[in-house]
Design an enzyme around this catalytic site. Structure first.
Site, PDB file in Angstrom:
ATOM      1  N   SER A  49       0.848  -1.200   0.000  1.00 59.91           N
ATOM      2  CA  SER A  49       0.000   0.000   0.000  1.00 59.91           C
ATOM      3  C   SER A  49       0.881   1.246   0.000  1.00 59.91           C
ATOM      4  CB  SER A  49      -0.934   0.004   1.210  1.00 59.91           C
ATOM      5  OG  SER A  49      -0.222  -0.297   2.391  1.00 59.91           O
ATOM      6  N   LYS A 116       5.086 -11.341   3.050  1.00 59.95           N
ATOM      7  CA  LYS A 116       3.682 -11.631   2.746  1.00 59.95           C
ATOM      8  C   LYS A 116       3.510 -11.646   1.236  1.00 59.95           C
ATOM      9  CE  LYS A 116       0.181  -8.509   3.512  1.00 59.95           C
ATOM     10  NZ  LYS A 116      -0.341  -8.286   2.153  1.00 59.95           N
ATOM     11  N   GLU A 118       0.330 -12.405  -1.979  1.00 63.76           N
ATOM     12  CA  GLU A 118      -1.109 -12.511  -2.250  1.00 63.76           C
ATOM     13  C   GLU A 118      -1.415 -13.725  -3.105  1.00 63.76           C
ATOM     14  OE1 GLU A 118      -2.527  -8.845  -3.965  1.00 63.76           O
ATOM     15  OE2 GLU A 118      -1.794  -7.636  -2.279  1.00 63.76           O
ATOM     16  N   GLU A 185      -8.924 -10.210   3.342  1.00 62.43           N
ATOM     17  CA  GLU A 185      -9.342  -8.835   3.052  1.00 62.43           C
ATOM     18  C   GLU A 185     -10.702  -8.786   2.363  1.00 62.43           C
ATOM     19  OE1 GLU A 185      -6.326  -6.360   1.315  1.00 62.43           O
ATOM     20  OE2 GLU A 185      -7.747  -4.744   0.849  1.00 62.43           O
TER      21      GLU A 185
HETATM   22  O1  KIV Z   1      -0.316  -3.466   1.593  1.00 59.09           O
HETATM   23  C1  KIV Z   1      -1.037  -3.435   2.593  1.00 59.09           C
HETATM   24  O2  KIV Z   1      -1.132  -2.445   3.314  1.00 59.09           O
HETATM   25  C2  KIV Z   1      -1.789  -4.641   2.906  1.00 59.09           C
HETATM   26  C3  KIV Z   1      -2.827  -4.541   3.981  1.00 59.09           C
HETATM   27  C4  KIV Z   1      -4.005  -3.820   3.483  1.00 59.09           C
HETATM   28  C5  KIV Z   1      -3.181  -5.873   4.527  1.00 59.09           C
HETATM   29  O3  KIV Z   1      -1.589  -5.652   2.306  1.00 59.09           O
END
Ligand code: KIV
Length: 294
Positions: A49, A116, A118, A185
Site C-alpha cells: 500500500s 507476505k 497474495e 481482506e
Molecule cells: O499493503 C497493505 O497495506 C496490505 C494490507 C491492506 C493488509 O496488504
C-alpha cells in the site's frame, strides 16, 4: 531491542484458545515504525500500500522490490518491538521459484522477519519455495489488491457459497504449504469466521468482520492522513491531514507576517562581537571591513 514475537509464536496465536486478537498496522518509514511500535502493535506490515499512501501511485502494481527493500530497511532501523512483515510486490514472486526466493531474501536482509504474498492455489509452489529457504510466509486472500485488473476493481470477495468455499479451501492450502498466518481482506463477516474457524494458524482481517484472530489497518487511513473515498472497513481515529494543513498554514502566515522566527527562536552573539561585525551602531569603515572585498 528486537521483537518478542516470532513466526512460530504467531502461528499458534488463536483467539479461540483465549488469546487476545493480534494488532497489525502498516508502517513505511522509521518515524511510522516508532509510533506503531510504541502504540503496542504486535506486527508491523511494510505493505505494498506504500504505492498509494506514500509514493502517489494509483495502485500497488507500480511498486518494485527495490522500493519495498528501501522502506523495509527504514522501518527496521527504528528497531521496533513489533514483528516486521514485508510485502512481496507484484511480479516479484510470479516468474520462478528462484527469483521468488531471491526477492524474499532481499526483504529479510533489509530487516523483515517474514514476507507476505497474495493469492491462493496459484501461489502454493512459491510459498513452498520460500518456506524451504527458511523464510516465514504470511498469506493474503479475499480481495488481493495486486489482482485489481483481473478482478475488475476493488470488490467484496466470497459473496457466494461457492466463492466462500473456494476461499476456505485456498486458506487451508496456504496453511498446509507452511504459511504462519493469513490476511483476509474484504469478505463478508461470516466468511471471515468460516476461514478463521477452519484453520489452526491465525487470520488477520481487514474488512473481514470481527471473528478473525487479528485486525490490520493502513497507517494513513487510521490517522486520517488523506481524504480519498475510503472503504467501509476503515475507521479513522484522527484527522491528521486537516490538523497538519492547519499547522502548515499557521507557519506560512507567521513567516509572511514577520512573526517567525522570534528572538527566542534565533541565535545571538555577545554585544561586543555584534559591534565588531558592524551590525550595531555605524558600519565599520571600509578599510576595517573584512567583508568589503566580497
Ligand atoms: O499493503 C497493505 O497495506 C496490505 C494490507 C491492506 C493488509 O496488504
Amino acid at each position: 531491542m528486537g521483537s518478542n514475537w516470532t513466526a512460530p509464536k504467531i502461528a499458534q496465536h488463536k483467539v479461540r484458545d483465549g488469546q487476545s486478537p493480534l494488532v497489525m498496522l502498516t508502517a513505511y518509514d522509521a518515524p511510522g515504525a516508532h509510533m506503531v511500535s510504541e502504540a503496542g502493535a504486535d506486527i508491523i506490515l511494510v505493505g505494498d500500500s506504500l504505492a498509494m499512501v506514500v509514493l502517489g501511485y494509483e495502485d500497488t502494481l507500480q511498486v518494485t522490490i527495490d522500493d519495498m527493500v528501501h522502506h523495509t530497511a527504514a522501518v527496521a532501523r527504528a528497531e521496533p518491538e513489533a514483528f516486521i512483515v514485508a510485502d512481496l510486490p507484484w511480479m516479484s514472486y510470479h516468474i520462478s521459484s528462484e527469483e521468488t526466493v531471491k526477492n524474499a531474501a532481499k526483504l529479510i536482509r533489509a530487516g523483515a522477519k517474514a514476507v507476505k504474498l497474495e493469492g491462493g492455489q496459484d501461489r502454493i509452489s512459491m510459498v513452498e519455495a520460500i518456506v524451504n529457504a527458511e523464510i516465514p510466509v504470511m498469506g493474503h486472500l479475499g480481495l488481493t489488491p495486486q489482482s485489481v485488473l483481473s478482478l475488475g476493481g476493488y470488490k467484496v470477495q466470497g459473496q457466494t457459497t461457492s466463492a466462500a468455499v473456494q476461499l476456505s479451501y485456498e486458506a487451508k492450502a496456504l496453511a498446509h504449504a507452511g504459511c504462519f498466518a493469513i490476511v483476509i481482506e474484504c469478505v463478508p463477516s461470516i466468511v471471515g469466521k468460516l476461514v478463521t474457524d477452519s484453520l489452526s494458524i491465525p487470520t488477520v482481517g481487514i474488512g473481514a468482520g470481527p471473528d478473525c484472530d487479528g485486525q490490520v489497518l493502513v497507517f494513513h487511513d487510521l490517522l486520517g492522513m488523506h481524504h480519498e473515498l475510503q472503504p467501509k472497513f476503515v475507521r479513522s481515529y484522527a484527522n491528521i491531514k486537516e490538523n497538519s494543513i492547519d499547522a502548515l498554514s499557521a507557519f506560512a502566515s507567521d513567516v509572511r507576517s514577520g512573526n517567525f522566527p522570534s528572538e527566542d527562536e534565533s541565535y545571538q552573539i555577545s554585544d561586543e562581537e555584534a559591534e565588531a561585525l558592524g551590525l550595531y551602531g555605524s558600519p565599520l569603515p571600509k578599510s576595517e571591513d573584512p567583508l568589503a572585498s566580497w
